[in-house]
Write an enzyme that holds these catalytic residues in place. Structure first.
Site: not given
Length: 467
Positions: A329, A363-365, A368
């Site tokens: 991220d 961006l990661d969350h 997901g």
């Protein structure tokens, strides 16, 4: 053109996934939710709402009661920092960064960001720079490099580095153009199979569905954690020789069992094939091609288990010149213009701006939760249409989606809440790491409230077998 509301963002996700009608969800709260010029609150609320509404729809089609997902924007935005809000045995336990990770100015004035949380990535960067492992030594060594040249040399060495670009520079880059041509979530049929009925009605919406989770760090594990929150049997698979960011496990491991298999030998590959043959979902977050080289490409899995849903996460997407590049991220934020744009929005001179990170690993969350939503949409579609399915999300694609949704003004003065101020959103229970206090899931269903039935445990705690 007016910026889309969170409801409109949610509806676009729902329709883009090929689902009929409107997402059964009630959204509360308002922007801004976090100190950023980007609409992180809206993205958090819409992505979590999409996944939760799909859970509700799947449960209804199994014969359960119709119910409306309830997602508050403040809670959703804070869940995008779930790894920050942790206590173990009463002591604060946020995820820690390696001592030389971070942003540095190169000799040409361009900033680069180093991601060195895995030991082999740290060692490789220090070897490439020819310096000791201190911030002072790294800073001095990078003065002999140009930013783009170091980024390229690091990529060729299999390391994780990104040079900071403006959004205009990213848009002109071939990888930025490849990402811009794709939607944030792609769901495609990859094989033929008869319709797979949903499991019989059970107490929990996803009970009876089996998920193999081969992911690390944040985005992929958040997908598995979300499915586990609603009752799916999630088996996380790792290997003792692979590096892991263990600080994240108490958060992202909630609700999962954890096994270890070594895919470098035939026994490990055979065991994983046996698990995949009985799985509904094969979730993987390694760089494109890494799992496929062991015989677990989506087409291989569809042949092994017709009707399987394969979900794939990548950093920069599988297309374009960076399609196979490693990334995280923080690196994608840097490369794709977020750090520069955020700094300029906060008042920095565009020509001299130092990187300003987003207030969370957005961006990661978001990726997901998009993966979780896409997985559930594919399960709903295979029940009606049949087929095997592939769900794809990339951090860079999620970033482009976030950009398209517009900006907010006047948010930089907002505080990032401390954990002590979030008592109304916390839960406490045992874990394999000590007594854990952490955020509850923001995706609420009134008839079947989400919860993690299993505690987070160290890697490899369980047998590699379905219960």
């Amino acid at each position: 053109m007016a910026e889309p509301t969170p409801r409109e963002i949610l509806d676009a996700l729902w329709q883009g996934a090929g689902l009929a009608g409107a997402a059964p969800a009630r959204l509360t709260g308002a922007e801004p939710a976090l100190p950023s010029s980007f609409r992180i609150g809206a993205v958090a609320q819409a992505s979590i709402a999409a996944a939760t509404a799909a859970v509700a729809e799947l449960h209804r089609r199994r014969g359960g009661p119709a119910q409306q997902a309830e997602i508050d924007m403040r809670h959703a935005a804070l869940e995008f920092s779930s790894e920050r809000y942790l206590r173990l045995d009463g002591e604060a336990s946020p995820a820690r960064w390696d001592s030389v990770a971070g942003a540095y100015r190169c000799g040409d004035g361009r900033f680069v960001r180093l991601h060195t949380n895995f030991p082999h990535h740290r060692a490789g960067v220090l070897r490439l720079l020819g310096c000791d492992g201190t911030r002072e030594a790294v800073c001095a060594a990078l003065r002999d490099w140009e930013g783009f040249a170091f980024e390229q040399a690091a990529a060729e060495a299999g390391l994780c580095v990104a040079a900071m670009r403006s959004q205009a520079e990213w848009d002109a880059h071939p990888q930025g153009q490849a990402v811009a041509a794709l939607p944030p979530l792609r769901i495609e049929r990859i094989g033929e199979a008869p319709p797979t009925p949903l499991p019989p009605l059970a107490a929990r919406p996803l009970q009876g569905l089996r998920v193999l989770d081969l992911t690390r760090v944040i985005a992929g594990p958040v997908c598995g954690r979300t499915l586990a929150a609603h009752g799916a049997d999630v088996l996380h698979v790792s290997a003792a020789h692979l590096p892991s960011f263990d600080d994240l496990l108490p958060d992202t491991g909630r609700g999962k069992r954890s096994a270890a298999l070594d895919l470098r030998d035939e026994a490990g590959r055979a065991a994983l094939r046996g698990l995949a043959a009985e799985a509904d979902v094969f979730l993987q977050g390694y760089r494109p091609g890494a799992i496929a080289q062991h015989g677990f490409a989506p087409q291989d899995l569809a042949a092994l288990r017709p009707g399987i849903v394969c979900t794939s996460l990548s950093a920069y997407g599988e297309a374009g010149p960076w399609g196979g590049r490693r990334g995280f991220d923080s690196l994608v934020q840097t490369a794709s213009g977020f750090n520069h744009a955020e700094a300029v929005a906060a008042g920095a001179d565009p020509a001299e701006a130092a990187p300003r990170v987003l207030p969370c690993q957005a961006l990661d969350h978001a990726s997901g939760f998009l993966l979780a939503f896409g997985t559930l949409a594919a399960l709903l579609r295979r029940a009606e249409e049949g087929g095997s399915w592939l769900v794809r999300v990339s951090l860079a694609g999620t970033g482009h989606w976030l950009r398209r949704l517009g900006r907010v003004q006047g948010a930089f003065g907002l505080p990032v809440p401390e954990m002590a101020a979030l008592e109304d959103l916390l839960e406490e229970g045992p874990s394999g790491f000590g007594r854990l206090t952490a955020l509850r899931h923001a995706g609420h269903l009134p008839a079947t409230p989400p919860h993690w039935a299993l505690p987070a445990v160290p890697l490899g705690t369980h047998a590699a077998a379905w219960v």
